[in-house]
Design a protein around this motif. Sequence first.
Motif, PDB file in Angstrom:
ATOM      1  N   LEU A  13       0.830  -1.208   0.000  1.00  0.00           N
ATOM      2  CA  LEU A  13       0.000   0.000   0.000  1.00  0.00           C
ATOM      3  C   LEU A  13       0.860   1.251   0.000  1.00  0.00           C
ATOM      4  O   LEU A  13       0.552   2.238  -0.683  1.00  0.00           O
ATOM      5  CB  LEU A  13      -0.930  -0.015   1.211  1.00  0.00           C
ATOM      6  N   LEU A  14       1.958   1.218   0.755  1.00  0.00           N
ATOM      7  CA  LEU A  14       2.873   2.353   0.779  1.00  0.00           C
ATOM      8  C   LEU A  14       3.461   2.609  -0.610  1.00  0.00           C
ATOM      9  O   LEU A  14       3.471   3.747  -1.094  1.00  0.00           O
ATOM     10  CB  LEU A  14       3.991   2.094   1.791  1.00  0.00           C
ATOM     11  N   LEU A  15       3.943   1.551  -1.256  1.00  0.00           N
ATOM     12  CA  LEU A  15       4.578   1.723  -2.563  1.00  0.00           C
ATOM     13  C   LEU A  15       3.564   2.141  -3.621  1.00  0.00           C
ATOM     14  O   LEU A  15       3.871   2.923  -4.522  1.00  0.00           O
ATOM     15  CB  LEU A  15       5.273   0.419  -2.968  1.00  0.00           C
ATOM     16  N   ASP A  16       2.337   1.608  -3.530  1.00  0.00           N
ATOM     17  CA  ASP A  16       1.296   2.043  -4.468  1.00  0.00           C
ATOM     18  C   ASP A  16       0.960   3.519  -4.260  1.00  0.00           C
ATOM     19  O   ASP A  16       0.689   4.253  -5.219  1.00  0.00           O
ATOM     20  CB  ASP A  16       0.037   1.204  -4.280  1.00  0.00           C
ATOM     21  N   ALA A  17       0.990   3.953  -2.999  1.00  0.00           N
ATOM     22  CA  ALA A  17       0.653   5.345  -2.699  1.00  0.00           C
ATOM     23  C   ALA A  17       1.735   6.305  -3.177  1.00  0.00           C
ATOM     24  O   ALA A  17       1.445   7.408  -3.626  1.00  0.00           O
ATOM     25  CB  ALA A  17       0.419   5.514  -1.194  1.00  0.00           C
ATOM     26  N   THR A  18       3.006   5.882  -3.104  1.00  0.00           N
ATOM     27  CA  THR A  18       4.110   6.774  -3.459  1.00  0.00           C
ATOM     28  C   THR A  18       4.591   6.597  -4.891  1.00  0.00           C
ATOM     29  O   THR A  18       5.251   7.473  -5.451  1.00  0.00           O
ATOM     30  CB  THR A  18       5.299   6.542  -2.520  1.00  0.00           C
ATOM     31  N   GLY A  19       4.283   5.422  -5.500  1.00  0.00           N
ATOM     32  CA  GLY A  19       4.773   5.152  -6.848  1.00  0.00           C
ATOM     33  C   GLY A  19       6.225   4.729  -6.893  1.00  0.00           C
ATOM     34  O   GLY A  19       6.825   4.679  -7.968  1.00  0.00           O
TER      35      GLY A  19
END
Length: 728
Positions: free
Chosen positions: A360-366
Amino acid sequence: MSETLQLQVYTTEAGLARILAADTQGLKLRLTHVGLGDGAYDPAKAPGRRRTALKHEVVRVPIAASRNNPTTRQLDISAIAQGAEEFWVREVGFFDEAGTLVFFWSDATRPLGYKSAPSRFLLGLSLVITEVPIGAIQVIDQGQPLNLAIGPIEADLKGEHPEGKTHHFPLTNMIETDWLAESSQFEYLAEILRGMGQSGVFSSRQYGAAGTEAFNRTFDGAYAAINLHNHPNFLATGGLGEIAVMINGYYLRTRHNDYRLRSPVAGKYLATQDVPPPPVPDSVARASSVAASVEEMREYFRAFAARDITLRDYREHFRWNLAVLEIWPELLTGAVDDTFESFRHTEEIADYRKLLNRTLLLDATGHSTRYENGSFIPGSIRLVSSTGRPQYVAWRYRITTTDVGSVGDYPMDELITPLDLPIQRWDTNRTSQQIARTRRQRWRINRSLSADPHWGQYNEAPTVDLLDELMGKVAGLDGAGTVLAEEYQDSGLVTRLTQWNSQEPLNAACYNRRYGNAVNASGRTRNLRSYNDPTLFVAANTRPEVAAFTEGEFSYRRSYAIPLELILRTPLEGWNPYAIKPATKLQGDGLSPESAYNGSHTNGRYYLTPAELFTDNVANPDPADTGATPRWIKDGGGTPRLVRASGLYAELPRTFQGSDLLRLRYPVYPLYHEGGWAAAAVEALAGDYGINLAQLLRGHMAQQAEIDTLSKSLRHLQGELTQLKLKR
């Protein structure tokens, strides 16, 4: 304030006498009141069972509600104390209608709770009755269901209820309804996604690729098809980047794969074994020297390039492996174990919650992590049982490889055909011929063995084709050698699925998409898997780790798969003419004879092939590649030798002058988007355009032929006129 507690009560001598007297007369002792006090003591000590009153009773209240459970010998009793009294509740007594203390409880150190003046003290107790017949007791309550008895609460906390019943409390029933809705919503989305495409690769990581046009988007590879690359210095390892797939409508995104070529075997959950390379030809192995062995090996590659078995019978020494990507719903335990072997990559987080939060973190930050070691493993409620229990699953995946035959069984020129890739052509500004010489090229497995394959009338004459045949050799999660029938309870009858083209039972343990069954409402006896998904392959399994649907006597556990790539295995992988020994304690960097490797290792130092076999370097190198350059390594006698990596290449370096590159990896995966309506319309339009162009060309050629005929006639007429003039 309220408390619920299971109490082991003591029976007083007076209470025992009252119960005995009532039972003798065929009556029951009637409990009516609960007394609360603040006296703390050990109930086993004097006066013990001779006690006739609580030590310091503060309040006595009628029993509000009750339930008798003879099976567990429990009396569930609830009461309410309200008033100005404030005290710690350290003793409880239970009185009959005559005011006799029948049962009592106390604890020298532990109170039940505190009764304060501003609030009501709601008491819910389960009395464990072991000293007298529980059937001799009748509780007279006030009919005030306070729902404080611990029995219903404990039952609901277990998360299940009797089949066909509901939970005791509205909240737990609403939670179950929410579970049902969530399960329905997940499948609802899958149904829609199935209709928008087909089982296949959904996307790949884009890396630095970019552009202003739609065709610049990297649907299935930024630098190669599914971002495949070379790791030939690792034993039997196919370099493969992160990809996302949509299979049977279920989405999943992988970590960086770099998978080892291993096939499923029976035994432990997800057990696999190495797929061995083809054997080294006897004439190569028996050669008198390394130089002679190199020349003999070169002849096998020359014969294969010429497709001439009279030069050398190469067929059993070049074999096809089929790599597939499987997904399945694994019962969610909270742990995320790796499901297949890779020397280079593993899931960086082994806890499901932490891995999901990281995703979720990586999806949020790209952002993309350095080692690309995190999958997106979706979770869902697969079903809610008839007893109200949800089945939580995590959608897992693995890549396995199966030896499906030799080039003698499936000649390369008849097995596969390169696809025209207009998006790749426009993206890279290359022709089809140029794309075919890169790692971007995709291939299709022909409908049948043919040197000139085509799709002609495919939909009008569906049949078991080569892809069905090859996928049918790939075992599901139960492993190779397993045979499973597939049966359904249908309209009061048991239906067993058969093979598509015979009445022989279908082996559901291997991947299949076509099957036969009893005549359905549409008069058909043959079906494709899924409601409408032409590229879905399904296999049954019996693994308890996999979520199951149960209907009557039958249980259904399934995994789903798509083909990824065909891999041409060569005898180079197991050829070791220098008798190089494996090393456990690695030394040297291999860059010079003085710093030669002290031995080989399957993890990064798999160098066995004499460098002189190859006449050029790795074609189309990519920054993701390893093992591209020669290394020095000590042979069996300790002499440094210059060698090349012996594992898998996308294209093998040339083995003799004038030869073409030998491609070893052939991506044959379907694309999800190519199964949608828009793609079908574009394909049909392209077909129309091709037909119209061909007709225009034929018309032009016909007109040209008429013009040529007319020109000949005019020339003939001119000749005749000339002759007439000469005669005058």
